[in-house]
Design a protein around this motif. Structure first.
Motif, PDB file in Angstrom:
ATOM      1  N   ASP A   1      19.562   0.573  22.211  1.00 10.81           N
ATOM      2  CA  ASP A   1      18.576  -0.441  22.753  1.00 10.81           C
ATOM      3  C   ASP A   1      19.238  -1.795  22.308  1.00 10.81           C
ATOM      4  OD1 ASP A   1      15.841   0.652  23.070  1.00 10.81           O
ATOM      5  OD2 ASP A   1      16.557   1.912  21.417  1.00 10.81           O
ATOM      6  N   TYR A   2      19.112  -2.931  23.235  1.00 14.34           N
ATOM      7  CA  TYR A   2      19.369  -4.091  23.033  1.00 14.34           C
ATOM      8  C   TYR A   2      18.612  -5.184  23.594  1.00 14.34           C
ATOM      9  CZ  TYR A   2      22.196  -4.139  27.560  1.00 14.34           C
ATOM     10  OH  TYR A   2      22.406  -4.095  28.861  1.00 14.34           O
ATOM     11  N   THR A   3      18.715  -6.367  23.321  1.00 12.85           N
ATOM     12  CA  THR A   3      17.921  -7.380  23.860  1.00 12.85           C
ATOM     13  C   THR A   3      18.954  -8.783  24.062  1.00 12.85           C
ATOM     14  OG1 THR A   3      15.994  -6.750  22.504  1.00 12.85           O
ATOM     15  CG2 THR A   3      16.029  -9.019  23.425  1.00 12.85           C
ATOM     16  N   ASP A   4      18.683  -9.353  25.041  1.00 12.91           N
ATOM     17  CA  ASP A   4      19.390 -10.455  25.600  1.00 12.91           C
ATOM     18  C   ASP A   4      18.876 -11.700  25.053  1.00 12.91           C
ATOM     19  OD1 ASP A   4      17.465 -11.179  27.338  1.00 12.91           O
ATOM     20  OD2 ASP A   4      18.693 -10.693  29.259  1.00 12.91           O
ATOM     21  N   SER A   5      19.605 -12.737  25.343  1.00  9.81           N
ATOM     22  CA  SER A   5      18.934 -14.063  24.749  1.00  9.81           C
ATOM     23  C   SER A   5      17.895 -14.507  25.289  1.00  9.81           C
ATOM     24  CB  SER A   5      20.276 -15.236  24.936  1.00  9.81           C
ATOM     25  OG  SER A   5      20.454 -15.361  26.574  1.00  9.81           O
ATOM     26  N   LYS A   6      17.508 -13.966  26.394  1.00 12.98           N
ATOM     27  CA  LYS A   6      16.068 -14.655  26.682  1.00 12.98           C
ATOM     28  C   LYS A   6      14.865 -13.549  26.602  1.00 12.98           C
ATOM     29  CE  LYS A   6      18.200 -16.277  31.453  1.00 12.98           C
ATOM     30  NZ  LYS A   6      19.671 -15.899  30.792  1.00 12.98           N
ATOM     31  N   GLY A   7      15.326 -12.541  25.784  1.00 13.41           N
ATOM     32  CA  GLY A   7      14.090 -11.730  25.156  1.00 13.41           C
ATOM     33  C   GLY A   7      14.137 -10.241  25.996  1.00 13.41           C
ATOM     34  N   ASN A   8      14.783 -10.354  27.229  1.00 12.42           N
ATOM     35  CA  ASN A   8      14.862  -9.228  27.941  1.00 12.42           C
ATOM     36  C   ASN A   8      15.492  -7.723  27.162  1.00 12.42           C
ATOM     37  OD1 ASN A   8      13.906 -10.506  30.537  1.00 12.42           O
ATOM     38  ND2 ASN A   8      15.987 -11.335  30.410  1.00 12.42           N
ATOM     39  N   GLN A   9      14.572  -6.763  27.276  1.00 16.51           N
ATOM     40  CA  GLN A   9      14.860  -5.628  26.650  1.00 16.51           C
ATOM     41  C   GLN A   9      15.512  -4.635  27.550  1.00 16.51           C
ATOM     42  OE1 GLN A   9      10.606  -5.423  24.760  1.00 16.51           O
ATOM     43  NE2 GLN A   9      11.928  -4.436  23.426  1.00 16.51           N
ATOM     44  N   PHE A  10      16.769  -4.034  26.834  1.00 14.45           N
ATOM     45  CA  PHE A  10      17.358  -2.931  28.003  1.00 14.45           C
ATOM     46  C   PHE A  10      17.541  -1.578  27.064  1.00 14.45           C
ATOM     47  CE2 PHE A  10      18.478  -7.113  29.115  1.00 14.45           C
ATOM     48  CZ  PHE A  10      18.219  -7.036  30.623  1.00 14.45           C
ATOM     49  N   LYS A  11      17.875  -0.550  27.742  1.00 11.83           N
ATOM     50  CA  LYS A  11      18.120   0.573  27.155  1.00 11.83           C
ATOM     51  C   LYS A  11      19.383   1.186  27.720  1.00 11.83           C
ATOM     52  CE  LYS A  11      14.192   2.636  25.123  1.00 11.83           C
ATOM     53  NZ  LYS A  11      14.480   2.776  23.765  1.00 11.83           N
ATOM     54  N   LEU A  12      20.437   1.614  27.344  1.00 14.06           N
ATOM     55  CA  LEU A  12      21.399   2.228  27.668  1.00 14.06           C
ATOM     56  C   LEU A  12      21.616   3.713  27.362  1.00 14.06           C
ATOM     57  CD1 LEU A  12      24.676  -0.316  27.512  1.00 14.06           C
ATOM     58  CD2 LEU A  12      23.673   0.849  29.588  1.00 14.06           C
ATOM     59  N   LEU A  13      21.551   4.617  28.177  1.00 18.68           N
ATOM     60  CA  LEU A  13      21.590   6.050  28.175  1.00 18.68           C
ATOM     61  C   LEU A  13      23.026   6.388  28.352  1.00 18.68           C
ATOM     62  CD1 LEU A  13      18.204   7.696  29.191  1.00 18.68           C
ATOM     63  CD2 LEU A  13      18.851   6.766  26.970  1.00 18.68           C
ATOM     64  N   THR A  14      23.752   7.276  27.422  1.00 14.75           N
ATOM     65  CA  THR A  14      24.963   7.785  27.784  1.00 14.75           C
ATOM     66  C   THR A  14      24.824   9.598  27.775  1.00 14.75           C
ATOM     67  OG1 THR A  14      26.386   7.705  25.659  1.00 14.75           O
ATOM     68  CG2 THR A  14      26.440   5.840  27.172  1.00 14.75           C
ATOM     69  N   PHE A  15      25.608   9.999  28.653  1.00 17.58           N
ATOM     70  CA  PHE A  15      25.405  11.567  28.823  1.00 17.58           C
ATOM     71  C   PHE A  15      26.726  12.190  28.690  1.00 17.58           C
ATOM     72  CE2 PHE A  15      22.601   9.513  31.773  1.00 17.58           C
ATOM     73  CZ  PHE A  15      21.223   9.789  31.108  1.00 17.58           C
ATOM     74  N   ASN A  16      26.899  13.243  28.156  1.00 21.17           N
ATOM     75  CA  ASN A  16      27.987  14.018  27.927  1.00 21.17           C
ATOM     76  C   ASN A  16      27.795  15.297  28.737  1.00 21.17           C
ATOM     77  OD1 ASN A  16      30.647  14.766  25.690  1.00 21.17           O
ATOM     78  ND2 ASN A  16      29.796  16.450  26.825  1.00 21.17           N
ATOM     79  N   HIS A  17      28.756  15.469  29.948  1.00 19.64           N
ATOM     80  CA  HIS A  17      28.751  16.733  30.579  1.00 19.64           C
ATOM     81  C   HIS A  17      29.958  17.697  30.139  1.00 19.64           C
ATOM     82  CE1 HIS A  17      26.150  14.622  33.331  1.00 19.64           C
ATOM     83  NE2 HIS A  17      26.965  13.627  33.591  1.00 19.64           N
ATOM     84  N   SER A  18      29.729  19.055  30.165  1.00 19.68           N
ATOM     85  CA  SER A  18      30.733  20.009  30.061  1.00 19.68           C
ATOM     86  C   SER A  18      30.639  21.021  30.699  1.00 19.68           C
ATOM     87  CB  SER A  18      30.832  20.424  28.334  1.00 19.68           C
ATOM     88  OG  SER A  18      29.630  20.913  28.021  1.00 19.68           O
ATOM     89  N   VAL A  19      31.605  22.068  30.884  1.00 20.24           N
ATOM     90  CA  VAL A  19      31.362  23.072  31.792  1.00 20.24           C
ATOM     91  C   VAL A  19      30.530  24.166  31.309  1.00 20.24           C
ATOM     92  CG1 VAL A  19      32.810  25.073  32.908  1.00 20.24           C
ATOM     93  CG2 VAL A  19      33.859  22.860  32.673  1.00 20.24           C
ATOM     94  N   TYR A  20      29.534  24.841  31.986  1.00 24.62           N
ATOM     95  CA  TYR A  20      28.687  25.614  31.737  1.00 24.62           C
ATOM     96  C   TYR A  20      29.234  26.769  30.859  1.00 24.62           C
ATOM     97  CZ  TYR A  20      25.712  30.081  32.245  1.00 24.62           C
ATOM     98  OH  TYR A  20      25.396  31.233  32.100  1.00 24.62           O
ATOM     99  N   ASP A  21      28.683  27.153  29.924  1.00 23.26           N
ATOM    100  CA  ASP A  21      29.055  28.217  29.019  1.00 23.26           C
ATOM    101  C   ASP A  21      27.808  29.102  28.673  1.00 23.26           C
ATOM    102  OD1 ASP A  21      31.578  29.292  27.023  1.00 23.26           O
ATOM    103  OD2 ASP A  21      29.464  29.539  25.904  1.00 23.26           O
ATOM    104  N   MET A  22      27.876  30.350  28.866  1.00 22.12           N
ATOM    105  CA  MET A  22      26.809  31.311  28.745  1.00 22.12           C
ATOM    106  C   MET A  22      26.324  31.381  27.215  1.00 22.12           C
ATOM    107  SD  MET A  22      28.375  35.187  28.770  1.00 22.12           S
ATOM    108  CE  MET A  22      26.848  35.911  28.686  1.00 22.12           C
TER     109      MET A  22
END
Length: 325
Positions: free
Chosen positions: A118-139
């Motif tokens: 989560d972060y907010t800019d100088s104007k008060g706008n709110q943002f979310k940055l999601l990051t994902f981790n992909h890996s090869v399928y394993d049973m």
């Protein structure tokens, strides 16, 4: 007396059989990870997605990658999916050992939530940055491969009233880390209301030193991409030498893409060439000193500026040595 012993023996065997069956069932439950086929539209970077409050990172990840959700022990939560209609694209794996990663993977994908920032800019706008981790399928739901990095994807959301609207989406950018696990990105402000992500990657051979690199992931020209790589950022798992680094962003008159100052401190000791001793790969700034001295402490200060479309070191590094022998 014989009947009593026989009954006790049968009870023990029945108890052991029960334990075996329960263990087998539990193992089967954990190894029975199924793939769910998804549509190739999931890779469309122009997808529209709105999430009502309260914002949940895992549920949002399911919207982006609508496979089958698994919650195994040890906080191993991931989405298992496959896209038969998707055309795989090559993405850089900074390990450089097994080549680029072709994503989506032919054998299926496991996607995990890497960070929810989560972060907010100088104007008060709110943002979310999601990051994902992909890996090869394993049973079994595992992540393997010492020199396979976790492939990072990014989604950015902005708050509009009680709704979070996705402003940008990039299913995959680059791979780093070890055993298919990327390090957690950290938020950094590099200009006026300009935010980016730093990632510290490290890896090494069995029993060998682990070398670290700093990467800067920035929204640039309409997509997230790597704009900086700082080598020799850290070294550990060495019996004789080690170092670590930190950075600061220069607050000057640059509105965007401000400079970075990277300070590296550590020690060097010449390898004895024993079976368990590895010769350390030194920064070029230290190579001359290492030719004539057996050990020393050091500090290196480097400055990086955006030149064209990539950050490069500017000027000469500032060196300080101590405890020289």
């Amino acid at each position: 007396m014989f009947d009593i012993k026989l009954n006790l023996t049968n009870m023990r065997l029945s108890y052991l059989n029960l334990i075996f069956l329960v263990s087998t069932f539990c193992l089967a439950q954990q190894s029975d990870v199924q793939l769910k086929n998804v549509n190739d539209t999931i890779l469309n970077s122009k997808r529209v997605l709105k999430i009502a409050e309260p914002f949940d990172g895992i549920k949002t990840m399911q919207k982006l990658f609508p496979g089958k959700l698994y919650k195994l022990e040890d906080d191993n939560t991931f989405i298992s999916w496959n896209c038969k209609a998707c055309k795989p694209t090559a993405y850089l794996d900074v390990n450089g050992v097994e080549g680029d990663q072709m994503f989506p993977y032919q054998d299926g994908v496991a996607t995990r939530l890497l960070s929810n920032i989560d972060y907010t800019d100088s104007k008060g706008n709110q943002f979310k940055l999601l990051t994902f981790n992909h890996s090869v399928y394993d049973m079994d739901g595992l992540q393997t491969g010492r020199f396979s990095g976790g492939l990072i994807g990014v989604a950015k959301f902005a708050k509009n009233g009680k709704v979070w609207e996705m402003r940008s989406f990039q299913p995959a950018v680059f791979a780093c880390g070890a055993f298919s696990r990327a390090p957690q990105p950290k938020l950094v402000e590099i200009g006026e209301d300009q935010f980016a992500l730093t990632v510290v990657h490290s890896n090494g051979g069995p029993g060998a030193p682990y070398s670290g690199f700093l990467y800067l992931l920035v929204g640039f020209e309409g997509k997230y991409q790597l704009l900086m790589e700082v080598d020799y950022y850290s070294l550990f798992n060495s019996p004789s030498s080690d170092w670590s680094s930190s950075f600061t962003v220069v607050k000057d008159n640059k509105k965007f893409f401000r400079d970075f100052i990277v300070t590296t401190t550590g020690s060097y000791k010449k390898a004895k060439n024993t079976e368990d001793d590895f010769e350390v790969d030194l920064p070029k700034e230290l190579a001359q000193m290492a030719k004539t001295k057996k050990q020393f402490d050091f500090e290196i200060v480097r400055r990086f500026s955006l030149k064209g479309k990539f950050y490069k070191m500017t000027g000469q590094p500032i060196l300080k040595f101590s405890k020289v022998k």
